[in-house]
Design a protein around this motif. Sequence first.
Motif, PDB file in Angstrom:
ATOM      1  N   TYR A 519      77.301  44.337   9.662  1.00 48.81           N
ATOM      2  CA  TYR A 519      75.780  43.889   9.439  1.00 48.81           C
ATOM      3  C   TYR A 519      75.060  45.140   9.242  1.00 48.81           C
ATOM      4  N   ASN A 520      75.356  46.290   8.727  1.00 43.77           N
ATOM      5  CA  ASN A 520      74.628  47.250   8.545  1.00 43.77           C
ATOM      6  C   ASN A 520      74.243  48.095   9.629  1.00 43.77           C
ATOM      7  N   ALA A 521      74.993  47.752  10.801  1.00 48.21           N
ATOM      8  CA  ALA A 521      74.947  48.468  12.025  1.00 48.21           C
ATOM      9  C   ALA A 521      76.401  49.338  12.157  1.00 48.21           C
ATOM     10  N   LYS A 522      76.246  50.312  13.155  1.00 49.49           N
ATOM     11  CA  LYS A 522      77.244  51.260  13.184  1.00 49.49           C
ATOM     12  C   LYS A 522      77.743  50.953  14.627  1.00 49.49           C
ATOM     13  N   VAL A 523      79.177  51.145  14.736  1.00 49.98           N
ATOM     14  CA  VAL A 523      79.863  51.270  15.849  1.00 49.98           C
ATOM     15  C   VAL A 523      80.559  52.453  16.339  1.00 49.98           C
ATOM     16  N   GLU A 524      80.749  52.666  17.427  1.00 56.15           N
ATOM     17  CA  GLU A 524      81.359  53.841  17.746  1.00 56.15           C
ATOM     18  C   GLU A 524      82.941  54.119  17.102  1.00 56.15           C
ATOM     19  N   ARG A 525      83.308  55.344  16.970  1.00 59.03           N
ATOM     20  CA  ARG A 525      84.453  55.456  16.184  1.00 59.03           C
ATOM     21  C   ARG A 525      85.462  54.908  17.215  1.00 59.03           C
ATOM     22  N   TYR A 526      86.612  54.575  16.618  1.00 63.50           N
ATOM     23  CA  TYR A 526      88.026  54.036  17.453  1.00 63.50           C
ATOM     24  C   TYR A 526      87.464  52.717  18.029  1.00 63.50           C
ATOM     25  N   HIS A 527      86.280  52.096  17.550  1.00 62.94           N
ATOM     26  CA  HIS A 527      86.063  50.741  18.063  1.00 62.94           C
ATOM     27  C   HIS A 527      85.543  49.831  17.050  1.00 62.94           C
ATOM     28  N   ALA A 528      85.638  48.540  17.252  1.00 63.11           N
ATOM     29  CA  ALA A 528      85.503  47.261  16.197  1.00 63.11           C
ATOM     30  C   ALA A 528      84.420  46.686  16.828  1.00 63.11           C
ATOM     31  N   GLY A 529      83.428  46.107  16.025  1.00 62.39           N
ATOM     32  CA  GLY A 529      82.042  45.489  16.386  1.00 62.39           C
ATOM     33  C   GLY A 529      82.459  43.991  16.441  1.00 62.39           C
ATOM     34  N   ILE A 530      81.766  43.259  17.336  1.00 62.69           N
ATOM     35  CA  ILE A 530      81.820  41.878  17.482  1.00 62.69           C
ATOM     36  C   ILE A 530      80.265  41.550  17.421  1.00 62.69           C
ATOM     37  N   VAL A 531      79.965  40.533  16.232  1.00 55.49           N
ATOM     38  CA  VAL A 531      78.474  40.061  16.387  1.00 55.49           C
ATOM     39  C   VAL A 531      78.486  38.625  16.957  1.00 55.49           C
ATOM     40  N   ALA A 532      77.947  38.321  17.758  1.00 56.29           N
ATOM     41  CA  ALA A 532      77.424  37.078  18.381  1.00 56.29           C
ATOM     42  C   ALA A 532      76.017  36.516  18.334  1.00 56.29           C
ATOM     43  N   PRO A 533      75.677  35.486  17.955  1.00 57.57           N
ATOM     44  CA  PRO A 533      74.207  34.828  17.631  1.00 57.57           C
ATOM     45  C   PRO A 533      73.715  34.728  19.359  1.00 57.57           C
ATOM     46  N   GLY A 534      72.358  34.966  19.165  1.00 56.22           N
ATOM     47  CA  GLY A 534      71.870  34.985  20.575  1.00 56.22           C
ATOM     48  C   GLY A 534      71.595  33.595  21.111  1.00 56.22           C
ATOM     49  N   GLY A 535      71.846  33.524  22.487  1.00 54.23           N
ATOM     50  CA  GLY A 535      71.781  32.178  23.091  1.00 54.23           C
ATOM     51  C   GLY A 535      70.174  31.624  22.937  1.00 54.23           C
ATOM     52  N   LEU A 536      69.231  32.630  22.974  1.00 58.60           N
ATOM     53  CA  LEU A 536      68.099  32.229  22.692  1.00 58.60           C
ATOM     54  C   LEU A 536      67.432  31.535  21.504  1.00 58.60           C
ATOM     55  N   ASN A 537      68.146  31.692  20.498  1.00 57.54           N
ATOM     56  CA  ASN A 537      67.715  31.145  19.289  1.00 57.54           C
ATOM     57  C   ASN A 537      66.729  29.732  19.345  1.00 57.54           C
ATOM     58  N   PRO A 538      67.575  28.828  19.866  1.00 61.31           N
ATOM     59  CA  PRO A 538      66.942  27.520  19.813  1.00 61.31           C
ATOM     60  C   PRO A 538      65.672  27.897  20.546  1.00 61.31           C
ATOM     61  N   ILE A 539      65.342  28.349  21.591  1.00 56.92           N
ATOM     62  CA  ILE A 539      64.252  28.752  22.510  1.00 56.92           C
ATOM     63  C   ILE A 539      63.098  29.727  21.303  1.00 56.92           C
ATOM     64  N   ALA A 540      63.647  30.386  20.580  1.00 47.49           N
ATOM     65  CA  ALA A 540      62.842  31.221  19.715  1.00 47.49           C
ATOM     66  C   ALA A 540      62.125  30.234  18.552  1.00 47.49           C
ATOM     67  N   ALA A 541      62.767  29.155  18.175  1.00 49.63           N
ATOM     68  CA  ALA A 541      62.329  28.196  17.259  1.00 49.63           C
ATOM     69  C   ALA A 541      61.356  27.317  17.913  1.00 49.63           C
ATOM     70  N   ILE A 542      61.507  27.026  19.261  1.00 50.92           N
ATOM     71  CA  ILE A 542      60.448  26.250  20.013  1.00 50.92           C
ATOM     72  C   ILE A 542      59.099  27.453  20.086  1.00 50.92           C
ATOM     73  N   LYS A 543      59.526  28.517  20.405  1.00 56.29           N
ATOM     74  CA  LYS A 543      58.087  29.395  20.420  1.00 56.29           C
ATOM     75  C   LYS A 543      57.433  29.508  19.079  1.00 56.29           C
ATOM     76  N   GLU A 544      58.245  29.669  18.060  1.00 57.41           N
ATOM     77  CA  GLU A 544      57.741  29.747  16.867  1.00 57.41           C
ATOM     78  C   GLU A 544      56.821  28.494  16.334  1.00 57.41           C
ATOM     79  N   ALA A 545      57.156  27.315  16.916  1.00 60.85           N
ATOM     80  CA  ALA A 545      56.311  26.241  16.675  1.00 60.85           C
ATOM     81  C   ALA A 545      54.861  26.244  17.324  1.00 60.85           C
ATOM     82  N   GLY A 546      54.723  27.515  18.250  1.00 64.90           N
ATOM     83  CA  GLY A 546      53.334  27.490  19.131  1.00 64.90           C
ATOM     84  C   GLY A 546      53.565  26.991  20.469  1.00 64.90           C
TER      85      GLY A 546
END
Length: 566
Positions: A519-546
């Motif tokens: 996803y356009n981010a670089k990992v160290e050589r000889y490693h593989a990256g894993i992307v996980a969604p943030g556990g705070l995404n539902p909370i972020a949506a609440i905050k976005e609602a004011g």
Amino acid sequence: MPQETDRKMMEILRILADRSKVLGAKTIAEELRKKGYDLGERAVRYHMRILDEKGFTERIGYSGRRITQEGVKELGKGLIYDQVDFIFSKFEDMMYHTTLNPKTGLGKVIVNTSTFDYDEKLMKIIETSFNHGIAVSPFIKTTDPSSSEKYENQMEMETICGTTIDGMLLKAGIPVVPRYGGLVEIKNNVPKSFTELIAYKKTSMTPLEAFTDQEMTSVLGVIKEGNGNIPANFRLIPANAREESIKLFDDLQKIGVSGLLKIGKPGEPVLGIPVDTDMVGIAVIGGISPLCAAKEAGYEVNIRMAESTVEFSEMKSAATPTNLLKNTGPEKGKKVKFLLSKAWNLIHKVDFDPEGHEGNVIVNVSYLNKEDFEESLNIFDEVMNSRPEYCTSRYFQIIPGTEGKKGLATVCSLTIDGILTKQGIASTPQYGGILETEGKSPRFIELTAYNGSSLDPHEIYLSKGLTSVGESLKNGGRILASIKEIPYVARPEALDILEEVKEAGFSILKIGKPSELIYNAKVERYHAGIVAPGGLNPIAAIKEAGINVQTKAVETLMDISQMEEF
């Protein structure tokens, strides 16, 4: 290579943005050579035609190209792996261009540039901050509000940046290592300790930029009561350069530049930050402190850090400071708590079994006012139901709060590191970030390393309102996500384990190939990256609602059997 071509095009955009005028291929080729890119004029024209097609630049007759608004946006979020490295390089570049002579008061200083609508009360707040010495220097450079071409009442103010101190040390032949930007707690007018820190390296966001929101600083509290948090930065110098540095600060003080909070003795901790035996720590007030005071008072201020250099002789003093802050005494062992120290201890205790759906997971805890709780749960449900892949896990728990509040516990993505570690796979949390989901391929547009930070990066992004989880439910938006790395040799086994983890109600957005951009981010050589969604995404949506939310990421462990499941 496409990756190298992208980097060259980003450098062309950066040159056009920095110069803020129409440039021809010859000038751009010369600037690229200074940055280590050996491109001739023909090659530059080729890259610029591509930029034209993308709408990032536009041709102006035979004079050359200029960057468009779309190009400015792309520059801000383009090659995030390049941006992460660029921030520190930018500060090094600015340090090199500092030429102030502390004896004559002539030469260039590094400035932060802030824009705001002119208001007498706002100006009084800024002046008061300067009067109390809560700044690097009272010297400023301003534009007349009536001269603004775009907005009738808009004013621009340039204030001296703390990185000027680093430049002055360097010009004096003293090796200097900028380490952290953060917040210093002031009690009874005495600087006590850094409470929050972000390392200068491995972040796409200028460290002090993370702490410019009115919820985080309390410069006004320091002015009125002698208590609060102010922006500050920290650097290291060799121990044998201490006396020379003190003399430099004395000379700078005479011409109105300093902001010194503390210079330690060899090996002495400075405001809670440990220092190696042969080094000395120096803490300096953040040059943006007066502007933070204005933001705390509710004024809208756009602050750009270490934006450029200005001739010191062109600046005028906005005040005659009387230093409000007192000297610190010996430190009593209080140290800054870095996030990863806590995280590793929690990761070690994760014992969740994907097959049995039992065991401990790491949770974030967010508190809401009881009167907002029902509306918040509706938003929470909408995110969980419509985009479960944007949530770390379908498990959550309502927990009791105090003083009219109720809490929501959500599973933290560092749980994934714990699960893999328990299976003998070294999984290392690398970055917390903002993932843009719009378009064919998601991409990170902000990244901050876990290492060297006292806060979970997602807490920072929440406080700055950088998410748009609500928009992502229907179209493209910006969600919280994290990157972890594993040894590439362990990738096949990790794929099997993570498949079980997903079946157990967890979400994994992507597992990269060895040394692959993810996803356009670089990992160290000889490693593989894993992307996980943030556990705070539902909370972020609440905050976005004011809705007001108080959040602590990576807070504690919870037995998943005590949690509810969507």
